[in-house]
Design an enzyme around this catalytic site. Structure first.
Site: not given
Length: 343
Positions: A75, A120, A122-124, A148, A179, A182, A184-185, A224, A253, A275, A304, A326
């Site tokens: 990152k 994940n 993670m949240g940036f 990114n 991006n 995600s 996660n935000t 993305k 993503n 994955g 994948g 992954s």
């Protein structure tokens, strides 16, 4: 030391065998701690020449080979040269936000070993654009460097965050990825829909143009998007990207979906899945994006890709390039060279 050799020097005799031997030990570590150790190991590597295998040109930018590292592993741009030394034709760092942020609370990274997958949330988490650019300036960069960019979680104006990100990194990147995919935000994926996406891409394109007017060579802009978009959503994304003059689409993503085939108890953890289980969905979305774009926009395949056969299948299907991340957790760093050998 064995872990360092296995990760950063897959051309070393028996390195991937060593990685396989070390995997049980590595898997005893918390996933995020193992991730940090991998970055530190890669940062120790000297880098090296990038294999030229089926070079690809996108928007005038030549990639020495079509195998790239997806964003998320490095990152903060701590190990650019070491990761390029694995053989990647390109390394994409980030996502980077204008201001540093800690990301979501831990634990937030999970190995689904039985499924060869990762979840994940993670949240940036990153140290901010400015700190990363100091590292970028010191990197030798034998391959192509993508940066990114994302928006801060607590931002009052996310479009402005993206425009600022593009303005800051464009002079230092070979290409910039926006991006908006995600999971996660909170609310970030809403920016994939028109007209919000049109507004964002206009702002990003204007930021790039402003850089060009200051004498910075035109930096390719990639977008993305998530693999969870339906066909209409992909059509909207392609239309917005073409209208804004973007140069490529990255599909995609992590996914918020969970295939019925998952066996690990950790599959219930919130976050994005990546994955091997993502492969079926990723292939389908690549096909849709290629059909809809109809040559108007190069499409980069992610999700994948964990074998030379899968990488070749995506390229043969029409992807301009592939990116992996992954799969390195399960297949080891030698996967890159195995794919290049197959090419």
């Amino acid at each position: 030391m064995g872990f360092v050799v296995a990760f950063v020097n897959p051309s070393h005799y028996g390195a991937n065998m060593l990685y396989d031997l070390l995997k049980p030990l590595i898997y005893t570590l918390d996933a995020e701690r193992a991730h940090r150790l991998a970055i530190r190991a890669a940062a120790l590597a000297p880098g090296g020449a990038i294999p030229r295998v089926r070079p690809v040109t996108i928007a005038g930018l030549e990639f020495p080979n079509p195998v790239g590292l997806a964003a998320g592993l490095d990152k903060d741009g701590e190990a650019i040269d070491g990761l390029m030394g694995l053989g990647f034709g390109s390394v994409e760092i980030g996502s980077l936000t204008p201001r540093p942020q800690a990301g979501n609370s831990k634990p937030r990274l999970f190995r689904l070993v039985e499924d060869r997958a990762v979840v994940n949330r993670m949240g940036f988490n990153n140290g901010g654009i400015d700190a990363a650019l100091e590292r970028v300036a010191k990197a030798k960069r034998p391959g192509v460097l993508g940066i990114n960019v994302g928006a801060n979680k607590d931002s009052d104006d996310r479009v402005a965050d993206y425009a600022l990100g593009v303005a800051k990194v464009a002079p230092h990147a070979d290409y910039v990825t926006i991006n908006v995919s995600s999971p996660n935000t909170p609310g970030l994926r809403d920016l994939q829909s028109r007209p919000a996406l049109d507004e964002l891409l206009r702002a990003a394109s204007a930021a790039r143009q402003a850089c060009a007017e200051r004498g910075v060579p035109r930096t390719p802009l990639f977008l993305k998007v998530a693999p969870d978009l339906d066909r209409d959503g992909i059509a909207g994304v392609v239309g917005a990207a073409v209208d804004a003059g973007l140069d490529a689409l990255i599909v995609g993503n992590t996914t918020i979906s969970r295939p019925d085939t998952l066996r690990s108890s950790l599959a219930k953890e919130a976050g994005g899945l990546s994955g091997r289980p993502l492969a079926v969905l990723a292939r389908a979305k690549l096909a849709e994006a290629l059909e809809i774009a109809d040559g108007a926009l190069p499409v980069i395949a992610v999700g994948g890709i964990d074998s030379p056969e899968e990488a070749l299948a995506r390229l043969d299907a029409g992807a301009a390039m592939v990116q992996i991340y992954s799969a390195l957790v399960f297949e080891g760093p030698g996967l890159v060279r195995r794919i290049l050998n197959a090419l």
